[in-house]
Design an enzyme around this catalytic site. Structure first.
Site, mmCIF file in Angstrom:
data_model
loop_
_atom_site.group_PDB
_atom_site.id
_atom_site.type_symbol
_atom_site.label_atom_id
_atom_site.label_comp_id
_atom_site.label_asym_id
_atom_site.label_seq_id
_atom_site.Cartn_x
_atom_site.Cartn_y
_atom_site.Cartn_z
ATOM 1 N N MET A 30 0.847 -1.196 0.000
ATOM 2 C CA MET A 30 0.000 0.000 0.000
ATOM 3 C C MET A 30 0.887 1.253 0.000
ATOM 4 S SD MET A 30 -3.420 -0.922 2.097
ATOM 5 C CE MET A 30 -2.809 -0.621 3.720
ATOM 6 N N GLY A 31 2.124 1.104 -0.478
ATOM 7 C CA GLY A 31 3.021 2.252 -0.597
ATOM 8 C C GLY A 31 3.596 2.673 0.747
ATOM 9 N N HIS A 34 9.149 1.034 3.196
ATOM 10 C CA HIS A 34 10.277 1.060 4.127
ATOM 11 C C HIS A 34 11.123 -0.200 3.904
ATOM 12 C CE1 HIS A 34 7.792 -1.768 6.290
ATOM 13 N NE2 HIS A 34 6.836 -0.875 6.429
ATOM 14 N N GLU A 35 12.116 -0.415 4.766
ATOM 15 C CA GLU A 35 13.037 -1.549 4.561
ATOM 16 C C GLU A 35 12.318 -2.898 4.614
ATOM 17 O OE1 GLU A 35 13.752 1.078 6.360
ATOM 18 O OE2 GLU A 35 15.897 1.513 6.398
ATOM 19 N N HIS A 37 9.365 -3.541 3.220
ATOM 20 C CA HIS A 37 8.944 -3.764 1.829
ATOM 21 C C HIS A 37 10.160 -4.078 0.955
ATOM 22 C CE1 HIS A 37 5.740 -0.905 3.314
ATOM 23 N NE2 HIS A 37 4.999 -1.903 2.872
ATOM 24 N N ASP A 151 2.468 -9.309 9.091
ATOM 25 C CA ASP A 151 1.018 -9.502 9.002
ATOM 26 C C ASP A 151 0.761 -11.003 8.899
ATOM 27 O OD1 ASP A 151 0.048 -6.669 8.773
ATOM 28 O OD2 ASP A 151 1.480 -6.705 7.135
ATOM 29 N N ILE A 177 11.092 -7.306 9.530
ATOM 30 C CA ILE A 177 12.269 -6.421 9.562
ATOM 31 C C ILE A 177 12.030 -5.387 10.666
ATOM 32 C CG2 ILE A 177 13.694 -4.794 8.219
ATOM 33 C CD1 ILE A 177 13.806 -7.662 7.111
ATOM 34 N N LYS A 185 9.172 -2.731 11.655
ATOM 35 C CA LYS A 185 8.934 -1.660 10.682
ATOM 36 C C LYS A 185 7.481 -1.691 10.243
ATOM 37 C CE LYS A 185 13.453 -0.771 9.378
ATOM 38 N NZ LYS A 185 14.099 0.521 9.223
ATOM 39 N N SER A 186 6.869 -0.509 10.183
ATOM 40 C CA SER A 186 5.476 -0.408 9.749
ATOM 41 C C SER A 186 5.241 1.003 9.238
ATOM 42 C CB SER A 186 4.542 -0.669 10.938
ATOM 43 O OG SER A 186 3.237 -0.215 10.646
HETATM 44 O O1 PAF Z 1 -0.156 -5.779 3.624
HETATM 45 C C1 PAF Z 1 -0.570 -4.843 2.919
HETATM 46 O O2 PAF Z 1 0.105 -3.833 2.698
HETATM 47 C C2 PAF Z 1 -1.955 -4.947 2.293
HETATM 48 O O3 PAF Z 1 -2.847 -5.574 3.154
HETATM 49 C C3 PAF Z 1 -1.953 -5.637 0.911
HETATM 50 C C4 PAF Z 1 -1.514 -7.090 1.001
HETATM 51 C C5 PAF Z 1 -1.025 -4.873 -0.039
HETATM 52 C C6 PAF Z 1 -3.360 -5.607 0.315
HETATM 53 O O4 PAF Z 1 -3.826 -4.305 0.158
#
Ligand code: PAF
Length: 284
Positions: A30-31, A34-35, A37, A151, A177, A185-186
């Protein structure tokens, strides 16, 4: 890096890659990257010939009282990070591109699993996640898709949905991470004031302590969870949503913590709800 804003563009590029026998990895996000991702992109880069990252703040997974409007966004920063980590294509659709007007088709696991843990306070959340991830799978047609263990309930739900919907996509779970002081990280960490940021360390403190107890041979869930709750409750700015030990596949509570059990917590620090977890015996 290709920036695709339409489903049609994504399909055209991916069709060409598949025709050339190239494998495609998808990292849904969802943009506000951070590290955490970046580690998913690195794993996709190592495993696949082409890497597609989607950046879409998905409205269907937010309830009306949640932070959809406030959710942090920084497109320039995201592009820079993705370029640096070798992403081939960024899919950056509008809400209208992803959801046709008056869209009423959802993908949902009609079982107790999505109602456990985060599902108790976020009853429509996983229906929105399953719906958007299904759509991304249909659009991108990846060989593999990469999700973070942070998650953990989402990861288990996506694994089950993928199996039950016969997507034929390999779901790859990647480790949590952390900041150097332990905080997972979030994107939501950005909501924390300096005082709350310090208080938020109770989450990782509780997780590390619980993991240490389990590694030392204590398997009684109540003993482990009670000690974790005591750590969190000692912080005045923290309010526990849940501290639970559940089967890593079904998400049902367990009395004994054996390998594969997920010990997960959700804690409000002020108004910000943060999550963290460990999996006994590690992520498989
Ligand atoms: O984990 C996330 O960022 C979101 O739940 C996802 C998997 C991109 C779905 O919108």
């Amino acid at each position: 890096m290709i920036i695709a804003k339409t489903v049609k563009e994504v399909r055209e590029y991916v069709a060409k890659w598949h025709k050339d026998n190239l494998t495609v990895g998808l990292v849904p996000t969802m943009g506000y990257l951070h590290e955490g991702h970046a580690s998913l992109v690195d794993k996709a880069r190592a495993d696949c010939d082409k890497v597609v990252v989607s950046d879409f703040v998905n409205p269907t997974q937010f309830a009306p009282n949640e932070d959809l409007e406030a959710y942090p966004r920084d497109f320039e920063h995201d592009c820079k990070l993705l370029e640096e980590h070798g992403c081939d294509m960024l899919f950056y659709p509008s809400v209208e591109e992803m959801y046709v007007p008056n869209s009423k088709t959802f993908v949902e696991i009609l079982d107790e699993m999505p109602k456990q843990l985060c599902g108790k306070t976020r009853p429509i959340h996983f229906r929105g996640v399953c719906t958007v991830v299904s759509k991304l799978f249909n659009i991108v047609q990846p060989d593999k898709a990469f999700f973070g263990q942070k998650d953990a309930q989402q990861l288990a739900i996506i694994r089950r949905m993928t199996r039950e919907m016969s997507y034929g996509i390999e779901i790859v779970g990647c480790p949590i991470i952390r900041e150097s002081d332990g905080l997972a990280k979030s994107s939501r960490n950005t909501y924390l004031s300096p005082e709350e940021r310090k208080a938020a360390l109770v989450l990782s403190k509780a997780i590390f302590h619980g993991e240490k107890l389990v590694k030392s041979g204590i398997s009684d869930s109540k003993t482990v969870l009670d000690e974790m709750k005591a750590i969190i409750s000692a912080e005045p700015l923290a309010k526990i949503d849940y501290v639970s030990a559940v089967d890593g596949v079904t998400m049902f509570p367990v009395d004994k913590i054996s390998n594969g059990v997920l010990v997960a917590i959700a804690v409000y620090i002020g108004k910000t709800r943060l999550i963290d977890n460990f999996i006994a015996g590690g992520l498989k």
